[in-house]
Scaffold this motif. Structure first.
Motif, PDB file in Angstrom:
ATOM      1  N   GLY A 206       5.413   9.971  11.529  1.00  0.00           N
ATOM      2  CA  GLY A 206       4.504  10.786  10.750  1.00  0.00           C
ATOM      3  C   GLY A 206       3.769   9.965   9.706  1.00  0.00           C
ATOM      4  N   THR A 207       2.822  10.592   9.046  1.00  0.00           N
ATOM      5  CA  THR A 207       2.011   9.926   8.021  1.00  0.00           C
ATOM      6  C   THR A 207       2.440  10.410   6.642  1.00  0.00           C
ATOM      7  OG1 THR A 207       0.145   9.798   9.544  1.00  0.00           O
ATOM      8  CG2 THR A 207      -0.331   9.496   7.195  1.00  0.00           C
ATOM      9  N   VAL A 208       2.727   9.452   5.780  1.00  0.00           N
ATOM     10  CA  VAL A 208       3.179   9.739   4.424  1.00  0.00           C
ATOM     11  C   VAL A 208       2.143   9.183   3.448  1.00  0.00           C
ATOM     12  CG1 VAL A 208       4.964   9.374   2.690  1.00  0.00           C
ATOM     13  CG2 VAL A 208       5.597   9.671   5.096  1.00  0.00           C
ATOM     14  N   LEU A 209       1.677  10.027   2.547  1.00  0.00           N
ATOM     15  CA  LEU A 209       0.786   9.590   1.472  1.00  0.00           C
ATOM     16  C   LEU A 209       1.629   9.314   0.229  1.00  0.00           C
ATOM     17  CD1 LEU A 209      -1.948   9.039   0.202  1.00  0.00           C
ATOM     18  CD2 LEU A 209      -2.217  11.507  -0.180  1.00  0.00           C
ATOM     19  N   LEU A 210       1.709   8.044  -0.180  1.00  0.00           N
ATOM     20  CA  LEU A 210       2.525   7.606  -1.313  1.00  0.00           C
ATOM     21  C   LEU A 210       1.624   7.411  -2.531  1.00  0.00           C
ATOM     22  CD1 LEU A 210       5.237   6.581  -2.464  1.00  0.00           C
ATOM     23  CD2 LEU A 210       4.615   4.310  -1.631  1.00  0.00           C
ATOM     24  N   VAL A 211       1.904   8.161  -3.619  1.00  0.00           N
ATOM     25  CA  VAL A 211       1.122   8.094  -4.857  1.00  0.00           C
ATOM     26  C   VAL A 211       2.047   7.603  -5.969  1.00  0.00           C
ATOM     27  CG1 VAL A 211      -0.439   9.313  -6.391  1.00  0.00           C
ATOM     28  CG2 VAL A 211      -0.177  10.089  -4.030  1.00  0.00           C
ATOM     29  N   GLU A 212       1.781   6.379  -6.468  1.00  0.00           N
ATOM     30  CA  GLU A 212       2.634   5.777  -7.501  1.00  0.00           C
ATOM     31  C   GLU A 212       1.781   4.803  -8.304  1.00  0.00           C
ATOM     32  OE1 GLU A 212       4.998   4.786 -10.089  1.00  0.00           O
ATOM     33  OE2 GLU A 212       6.077   5.983  -8.587  1.00  0.00           O
ATOM     34  N   ASP A 213       1.814   4.953  -9.657  1.00  0.00           N
ATOM     35  CA  ASP A 213       0.990   4.088 -10.503  1.00  0.00           C
ATOM     36  C   ASP A 213       1.649   2.747 -10.788  1.00  0.00           C
ATOM     37  OD1 ASP A 213       2.004   4.717 -13.797  1.00  0.00           O
ATOM     38  OD2 ASP A 213       2.843   5.743 -12.051  1.00  0.00           O
ATOM     39  N   GLU A 214       2.986   2.637 -10.626  1.00  0.00           N
ATOM     40  CA  GLU A 214       3.674   1.369 -10.852  1.00  0.00           C
ATOM     41  C   GLU A 214       3.588   0.521  -9.576  1.00  0.00           C
ATOM     42  OE1 GLU A 214       5.030  -0.096 -13.323  1.00  0.00           O
ATOM     43  OE2 GLU A 214       4.871   1.486 -14.846  1.00  0.00           O
ATOM     44  N   PRO A 215       2.914  -0.649  -9.616  1.00  0.00           N
ATOM     45  CA  PRO A 215       2.752  -1.439  -8.387  1.00  0.00           C
ATOM     46  C   PRO A 215       4.075  -1.860  -7.756  1.00  0.00           C
ATOM     47  CG  PRO A 215       1.272  -2.213 -10.123  1.00  0.00           C
ATOM     48  CD  PRO A 215       2.218  -1.245 -10.763  1.00  0.00           C
ATOM     49  N   MET A 216       5.067  -2.224  -8.569  1.00  0.00           N
ATOM     50  CA  MET A 216       6.318  -2.720  -7.996  1.00  0.00           C
ATOM     51  C   MET A 216       7.069  -1.614  -7.272  1.00  0.00           C
ATOM     52  SD  MET A 216       8.261  -3.261 -11.637  1.00  0.00           S
ATOM     53  CE  MET A 216       8.244  -1.995 -12.911  1.00  0.00           C
ATOM     54  N   VAL A 217       7.029  -0.388  -7.818  1.00  0.00           N
ATOM     55  CA  VAL A 217       7.682   0.731  -7.151  1.00  0.00           C
ATOM     56  C   VAL A 217       6.902   1.125  -5.906  1.00  0.00           C
ATOM     57  CG1 VAL A 217       8.455   3.118  -7.422  1.00  0.00           C
ATOM     58  CG2 VAL A 217       8.622   1.539  -9.341  1.00  0.00           C
ATOM     59  N   ARG A 218       5.576   1.127  -5.995  1.00  0.00           N
ATOM     60  CA  ARG A 218       4.747   1.497  -4.843  1.00  0.00           C
ATOM     61  C   ARG A 218       4.950   0.520  -3.693  1.00  0.00           C
ATOM     62  NH1 ARG A 218       0.390   1.461  -7.352  1.00  0.00           N
ATOM     63  NH2 ARG A 218      -0.445  -0.565  -6.697  1.00  0.00           N
ATOM     64  N   THR A 219       5.080  -0.786  -4.006  1.00  0.00           N
ATOM     65  CA  THR A 219       5.243  -1.796  -2.954  1.00  0.00           C
ATOM     66  C   THR A 219       6.555  -1.635  -2.215  1.00  0.00           C
ATOM     67  OG1 THR A 219       3.877  -3.352  -4.205  1.00  0.00           O
ATOM     68  CG2 THR A 219       5.319  -4.274  -2.521  1.00  0.00           C
ATOM     69  N   VAL A 220       7.660  -1.464  -2.962  1.00  0.00           N
ATOM     70  CA  VAL A 220       8.958  -1.369  -2.305  1.00  0.00           C
ATOM     71  C   VAL A 220       9.079  -0.068  -1.532  1.00  0.00           C
ATOM     72  CG1 VAL A 220      10.168  -0.314  -4.246  1.00  0.00           C
ATOM     73  CG2 VAL A 220      11.434  -1.742  -2.652  1.00  0.00           C
ATOM     74  N   ALA A 221       8.512   1.028  -2.027  1.00  0.00           N
ATOM     75  CA  ALA A 221       8.574   2.289  -1.298  1.00  0.00           C
ATOM     76  C   ALA A 221       7.732   2.222  -0.025  1.00  0.00           C
ATOM     77  CB  ALA A 221       8.091   3.426  -2.194  1.00  0.00           C
ATOM     78  N   GLU A 222       6.560   1.573  -0.101  1.00  0.00           N
ATOM     79  CA  GLU A 222       5.714   1.442   1.084  1.00  0.00           C
ATOM     80  C   GLU A 222       6.414   0.625   2.161  1.00  0.00           C
ATOM     81  OE1 GLU A 222       1.278  -0.320   2.305  1.00  0.00           O
ATOM     82  OE2 GLU A 222       2.106  -0.593   0.272  1.00  0.00           O
ATOM     83  N   ARG A 223       7.025  -0.502   1.784  1.00  0.00           N
ATOM     84  CA  ARG A 223       7.711  -1.341   2.764  1.00  0.00           C
ATOM     85  C   ARG A 223       8.912  -0.625   3.359  1.00  0.00           C
ATOM     86  NH1 ARG A 223       8.966  -7.104   0.343  1.00  0.00           N
ATOM     87  NH2 ARG A 223       9.933  -7.227   2.427  1.00  0.00           N
ATOM     88  N   ALA A 224       9.628   0.140   2.512  1.00  0.00           N
ATOM     89  CA  ALA A 224      10.815   0.840   3.008  1.00  0.00           C
ATOM     90  C   ALA A 224      10.434   1.907   4.032  1.00  0.00           C
ATOM     91  CB  ALA A 224      11.563   1.463   1.839  1.00  0.00           C
ATOM     92  N   LEU A 225       9.421   2.694   3.734  1.00  0.00           N
ATOM     93  CA  LEU A 225       9.023   3.754   4.665  1.00  0.00           C
ATOM     94  C   LEU A 225       8.395   3.179   5.931  1.00  0.00           C
ATOM     95  CD1 LEU A 225       7.513   6.371   2.157  1.00  0.00           C
ATOM     96  CD2 LEU A 225       9.734   6.428   3.302  1.00  0.00           C
ATOM     97  N   THR A 226       7.666   2.074   5.805  1.00  0.00           N
ATOM     98  CA  THR A 226       7.072   1.444   6.991  1.00  0.00           C
ATOM     99  C   THR A 226       8.156   0.937   7.928  1.00  0.00           C
ATOM    100  OG1 THR A 226       5.130   0.813   5.698  1.00  0.00           O
ATOM    101  CG2 THR A 226       5.492  -0.346   7.773  1.00  0.00           C
ATOM    102  N   ARG A 227       9.225   0.332   7.350  1.00  0.00           N
ATOM    103  CA  ARG A 227      10.316  -0.178   8.177  1.00  0.00           C
ATOM    104  C   ARG A 227      11.083   0.935   8.865  1.00  0.00           C
ATOM    105  NH1 ARG A 227      11.751  -5.596   7.207  1.00  0.00           N
ATOM    106  NH2 ARG A 227      13.813  -5.161   8.076  1.00  0.00           N
ATOM    107  N   HIS A 228      10.998   2.179   8.322  1.00  0.00           N
ATOM    108  CA  HIS A 228      11.696   3.302   8.943  1.00  0.00           C
ATOM    109  C   HIS A 228      10.788   4.081   9.882  1.00  0.00           C
ATOM    110  CE1 HIS A 228      14.751   2.527   5.863  1.00  0.00           C
ATOM    111  NE2 HIS A 228      15.581   3.221   6.645  1.00  0.00           N
ATOM    112  N   GLY A 229       9.619   3.544  10.243  1.00  0.00           N
ATOM    113  CA  GLY A 229       8.807   4.119  11.291  1.00  0.00           C
ATOM    114  C   GLY A 229       7.658   4.988  10.839  1.00  0.00           C
TER     115      GLY A 229
END
Length: 792
Positions: A671-694
Motif C-alpha cells: 500500500g501507499t503511506v503518506l508520511l508527514v514529519e517536520d524532523e528530518p532524522m525521524v522522517r528518514t528513519v520512518a521512511e526507510r523502515a516502512l520501505t523495507r517492510h514493503g
C-alpha cells in the motif's frame, strides 16, 4: 544699545554673531597687541590671536550649517483618548486621565463601576478632599509622580498621580480599591456566634455607626434594654445609656440602675472614635477594671488584641494575639517592640508612646514580626482612656493561613512551569531517541548475532532505551506521558513485581504482602504501577538502611464510599476505590519535610544518591491515572504511602487472552503511506523502515506539503503524521484532508500523552503511536491501522 544687541541675539542665536565677527577680530588683534606689549613675547600673542580667530570661524561655520537645514513643520496628531481609556483597563484599580485643568478625558471600567457610567466633569471628591487633590496634582506636575491617602466620599483611599503623554501634559489618576467594610463585618459578628459568646459571658455587645446609632446588638443587650430587637436597632446609644453619678447606667433601669463599664473598640483607624463595638459590663467599681474579666473577654474575640500601659509595657493579651505574633508559651514579651525585627522597633515604640501620652487616636503600622520576618503585617495602635492602667490597644491579625495560601499558589505555579519545561524537553528528546533507535533497528536487520558489530549496535539501542526511560520520568512528572491503561487487579501487579523487589530490598529488609478480599478492579497502566511500587519500595529500603533493616509491608484492600466519607478528607472524593498501601519501619519523615516530598528535584539523600524525581514521578503517574496519593509519617516510627485508584466497572463479557506479539515476517504489507514529519532524522528513519517492510512511502515536511500531495490525485492508503509541526499542525491538516477523503485512516505520532492529544484533537478514526518507537513498533502500528480500515 546693549538691549538691542541682546534682542538680536535672542531672535537669531547664531546668526546674530555675523555682525560681531569683524568687531571680535579687531578686539582679538588689539588684545594680542596688548599681550605682546605686556609680556614681550610675540609667540604668546600670536597664539592667542590665532585661537580667537579659530573659534570665531568655527562658530560661523556651525551657524551656516544649522541655517541650511530647516525641519518641515509637523502638524500635531489629535490625541486618541478612546485608546487611552482602553489602555487604562489594564489595571484593576479605578483609573482616569485628566488634563491640566482637572477635566476627565477617559476612565476605565473599574472607575465607571464605582463612580457611574457617565464621565463627571471633575474627580468624585468631597469638599474636604478638594484641597488635598489639588496639592497632589501640583506635586505631580512638579515631580512627575505623587501619591497620598485622600478622603473621598467612599472613604480614605490611596491615590497615585503621574504625568503622562507625549508632552507630559496629562495626569493619570489611580485610586486603590480600598479596604473591606469593617463596620459591616462587625455588625455580622455581633449578630452571629461572637455576639452569642459575649452574651453567654454576661457581656452586652452592640455595633454603632459614626453617629452613635445602634446597628446590631446581641441577646444580652436586647434583653437588658427592653427585649425587642427591632425597637433597639436604630436607637442612639445615648438613649440607652447615660452618665450619672460618675458611672454609666442604663436609662430603662431608672435610679437603681447598677453601674456599667464601657469598652469601645473603634473601627475608624484615623479618629479612634465613632463607629465601632460597644461592650457593657456590670461592675461595682468602674474606676478599677477587673483584669481577669477583661482577659476572658479578650480571649473570646477572633482578633489579636493586647493592652499596653503608659510606660509601653504589655498588661495582657488574648490567645489570638499570641498566635498572630508567634509568641511561645512561657516566654511573654515585655514591650511591643520585642515582637518585631530590629529595623521596626523604633517605629513601634514611637507609635505606642504617642498614643499613650497624646490625644486618643489610632492608626495602622506595617511591621515585620520576628516569627515571620519575610511577610509584613499590619499592627493597629489605638489610644485608650478610662480603662485604668491600660493606655494603648494593639490589634494584630493572624495572617498565617493567608501566607500559607500564597505559598501554595506560588508552589503550584512553580510546579506548572517546571512541568511545562520538562514536557517540552522530553518531547524534543523523544525525536532524537526515535532516530537513534530506528537506525539501530535498521542496522540490526543487516547484521546477525555472530557479526562483530552486532553487540555494539545492541549496546547503543540498550542505552537509547534507558534514555527513553528518563524521558518517560519527565513526562510522568509533567503528567504528559503516554499510558496504556488496562482493567486489572492490584494483587496481580504486586505479584508481578514481587520477585524484583526481593532482589532490590536485600536480606536486611523483610517483605510482607497482604491482599484484601473482593477488591475492586481498576483501569491503569500495569507497567507504570510497577514503577510506582518499585520507587516507593526503594525509598523505604533507604530509610530503613540506617537502622540495619526492617519490614516493608505492601497491602491491597477495597475502600467503599461510606468508608471514604468517614475519613473526612477534603481532597478525596466520595466513591469506591482500590487502595495500595506501602509502609516501612524506617526513620520517618519530619513534618517540615513531609509537605515537600512530591516536589521535583527535592531529596534528602546525599549528593549522587538521589535525583529527587522518584516521588514526583510517582505523583505524576498516580494523578494521570485518576488516583490520589497520601503520605503519613512519624519520626522514628516509619512512613506509609497510600494510593487510592477509582474502582472501574467491568462489563460482563468473555475474558480474552492477550494477543501474541507478531513476528517480523507478519509485519510486511503493501500500500501507499503518506508520511508527514517536520524532523528530518525521524522522517528518514520512518521512511526507510516502512520501505523495507514493503510499503510505498510518500514524504512531506509539513501539513501544507501533505495537502498538496493529496491534491495531485495520488492514492494514499494511510496517512502517518506528527502532531506538532510548524506552519500547519497534524490535526489541522487531517481535518482539511478529511474534507476530500473522509474515510482515510490516520496514524498520529507524538511524544506527548495520548489522552491529552485526543482531548485536543477530537478527530474520529485515528490511531496513535508514541515516541520514541522502534522499527518493529512502527510497522506493527501501520499494519494494524490498515487492517482495521480493511475490516470495516
Amino acid at each position: 544699545m546693549l538691549d538691542r544687541q541682546l534682542a538680536l541675539l535672542e531672535a537669531e542665536p547664531l546668526g546674530g554673531l555675523r555682525w560681531l565677527v569683524p568687531a571680535l577680530v579687531a578686539a582679538a588683534a588689539l588684545s594680542g597687541a596688548l599681550l605682546f606689549m605686556s609680556v614681550g613675547e610675540p609667540l604668546f600673542a600670536g597664539l592667542f590671536f590665532a585661537g580667537v580667530v579659530a573659534m570665531l570661524v568655527a562658530a560661523f561655520v556651525l551657524d551656516k550649517r544649522n541655517g541650511t537645514v530647516e525641519a518641515a513643520p509637523v502638524a500635531p496628531a489629535a490625541p486618541d483618548y478612546a485608546m487611552a481609556s482602553a489602555a487604562l483597563n489594564l489595571t484593576r484599580d479605578p483609573a482616569a486621565l485628566t488634563d491640566g485643568e482637572g477635566q476627565l478625558l477617559g476612565t476605565n471600567s473599574a472607575w465607571r463601576a464605582r463612580y457611574g457610567d457617565g464621565i463627571p466633569k471633575t474627580l468624585p471628591s468631597s469638599v474636604k478632599a478638594k484641597q488635598a487633590i489639588e496639592a497632589l496634582a501640583s506635586q505631580a506636575w512638579r515631580d512627575g509622580k505623587a501619591s497620598a491617602e485622600i478622603a473621598y466620599k467612599s472613604g480614605r483611599l490611596p491615590t497615585t498621580v503621574e504625568r503622562v503623554g507625549a508632552a507630559s501634559d496629562l495626569l493619570m489618576w489611580r485610586i486603590a480599591r480600598g479596604q473591606p467594610d469593617m463596620l459591616a463585618t462587625l455588625v455580622k459578628r455581633v449578630s452571629g456566634l461572637e455576639g452569642y459568646l459575649f452574651a453567654q459571658s454576661g457581656v452586652m455587645a452592640s455595633a454603632v455607626d459614626d453617629d452613635g446609632r445602634i446597628l446590631a446588638a446581641n441577646s444580652a443587650f436586647v434583653e437588658r434594654v427592653g427585649g425587642d430587637r427591632a425597637a433597639v436597632v436604630g436607637l442612639h446609644f445615648g438613649e440607652i445609656a447615660e452618665l450619672r453619678d460618675n458611672a454609666l447606667r442604663l436609662v430603662i433601669e431608672g435610679e437603681t440602675a447598677p453601674p456599667l463599664r464601657l469598652v469601645h473598640v473603634p473601627v475608624d483607624t484615623e479618629k479612634g472614635e465613632g463607629a465601632g463595638l460597644m461592650l457593657l459590663i456590670d461592675t461595682i467599681e468602674p474606676s478599677q477594671p477587673d483584669s481577669n474579666n477583661m482577659l476572658a473577654l479578650l480571649d473570646l474575640l477572633p482578633l489579636g488584641l493586647a493592652l499596653v500601659d503608659r510606660d509601653g509595657r504589655f498588661l495582657t493579651m488574648n490567645k489570638a494575639f499570641k498566635v498572630a505574633g508567634g509568641i511561645k508559651e512561657g516566654h511573654p514579651p515585655v514591650y511591643p517592640g520585642d515582637l518585631v525585627i530590629k529595623e521596626d522597633k523604633a517605629a513601634v515604640a514611637d507609635a505606642v508612646r504617642r498614643n499613650a501620652r497624646g490625644p486618643a487616636m489610632s492608626g495602622d503600622l506595617p511591621i515585620r514580626l520576628n516569627a515571620q520576618p519575610a511577610e509584613p503585617v499590619a499592627l493597629t495602635v489605638a489610644g485608650l482612656r478610662g480603662l485604668g492602667e491600660a493606655a494603648v490597644l494593639l490589634l494584630l491579625k493572624d495572617n498565617s493561613e493567608e501566607a500559607k495560601l500564597k505559598r501554595q499558589v506560588a508552589q503550584a505555579t512553580k510546579m506548572q512551569a517546571v512541568g511545562q519545561l520538562a514536557g517540552g524537553v522530553a518531547h524534543d528528546f523523544n525525536n532524537i531517541l526515535t532516530a537513534i533507535i530506528g537506525h539501530c533497528d535498521l542496522m540490526l536487520m543487516r547484521h546477525s548475532p555472530g557479526d562483530s558489530d552486532y553487540d555494539d549496535i545492541q549496546q547503543i539501542k540498550s542505552n537509547s532505551n534507558r534514555a527513553a526511560g528518563l524521558t518517560r520520568q519527565l513526562l510522568a512528572f509533567s503528567r504528559q506521558q503516554t499510558l496504556r491503561p488496562q482493567v486489572l487487579q492490584l494483587p496481580d501487579v504486586v505479584s508481578e513485581v514481587s520477585h524484583l523487589l526481593k532482589r532490590l530490598l536485600g536480606e536486611t529488609v523483610q517483605l510482607v504482602v497482604k491482599h484484601g478480599r473482593d477488591l475492586f478492579p481498576v483501569r491503569a497502566d500495569p507497567g507504570q504501577l510497577e514503577q510506582v511500587i518499585v520507587n516507593l519500595s526503594v525509598n523505604a529500603r533507604d530509610a530503613m538502611a540506617a537502622g540495619g533493616g526492617g519490614t516493608l509491608t505492601i497491602q491491597t484492600y477495597s475502600v467503599k464510599s461510606n468508608q471514604v466519607a468517614e475519613l473526612g478528607s477534603d481532597i478525596l472524593p466520595i466513591a469506591d476505590y482500590a487502595a495500595l498501601s506501602i509502609a516501612d519501619t524506617g526513620t520517618g519523615i519530619p513534618a517540615n519535610v513531609l509537605g515537600k516530598v512530591f516536589e521535583p528535584f527535592f531529596t534528602t539523600k546525599e549528593v549522587g544518591k538521589g535525583t529527587g524525581l522518584g516521588l514526583s514521578t510517582v505523583y505524576g503517574i498516580v494523578k494521570q491515572s485518576g488516583g490520589y496519593i497520601f503520605a503519613d509519617s512519624k519520626v522514628g516510627e516509619g512512613t506509609r504511602f497510600t494510593i487510592y485508584l477509582p474502582a472501574h466497572e467491568v462489563e460482563a463479557k468473555a475474558t480474552r487472552s492477550r494477543a501474541a506479539k507478531p513476528q517480523e515476517n507478519e509485519l510486511w504489507g503493501t500500500g501507499t503511506v503518506l508520511l508527514v514529519e517536520d524532523e528530518p532524522m525521524v522522517r528518514t528513519v520512518a521512511e526507510r523502515a516502512l520501505t523495507r517492510h514493503g510499503y510505498k512511502v510518500l514524504t512531506a515536511n509539513n501539513g501544507e506539503d501533505a495537502l498538496e500531495i493529496l491534491g495531485q490525485g495520488e492514492t494514499v492508503d494511510l496517512l502517518v503524521s506528527d502532531v506538532v509541526m510548524p506552519l500547519m499542525d497534524g490535526p489541522t491538516m487531517v481535518r482539511e484532508a478529511r474534507k476530500s477523503f473522509p474515510d482515510m485512516p490516520i496514524l498520529f505520532m507524538s511524544g506527548y500523552a495520548e489522552e491529552q492529544l485526543r482531548k485536543s484533537i477530537d478527530i474520529d478514526n485515528v490511531a496513535f503511536l508514541p515516541k520514541p518507537f522502534s522499527v518493529q513498533e512502527l510497522a506493527e502500528a501501520v499494519r494494524l491501522a490498515l487492517a482495521e480500515d480493511a475490516g470495516k
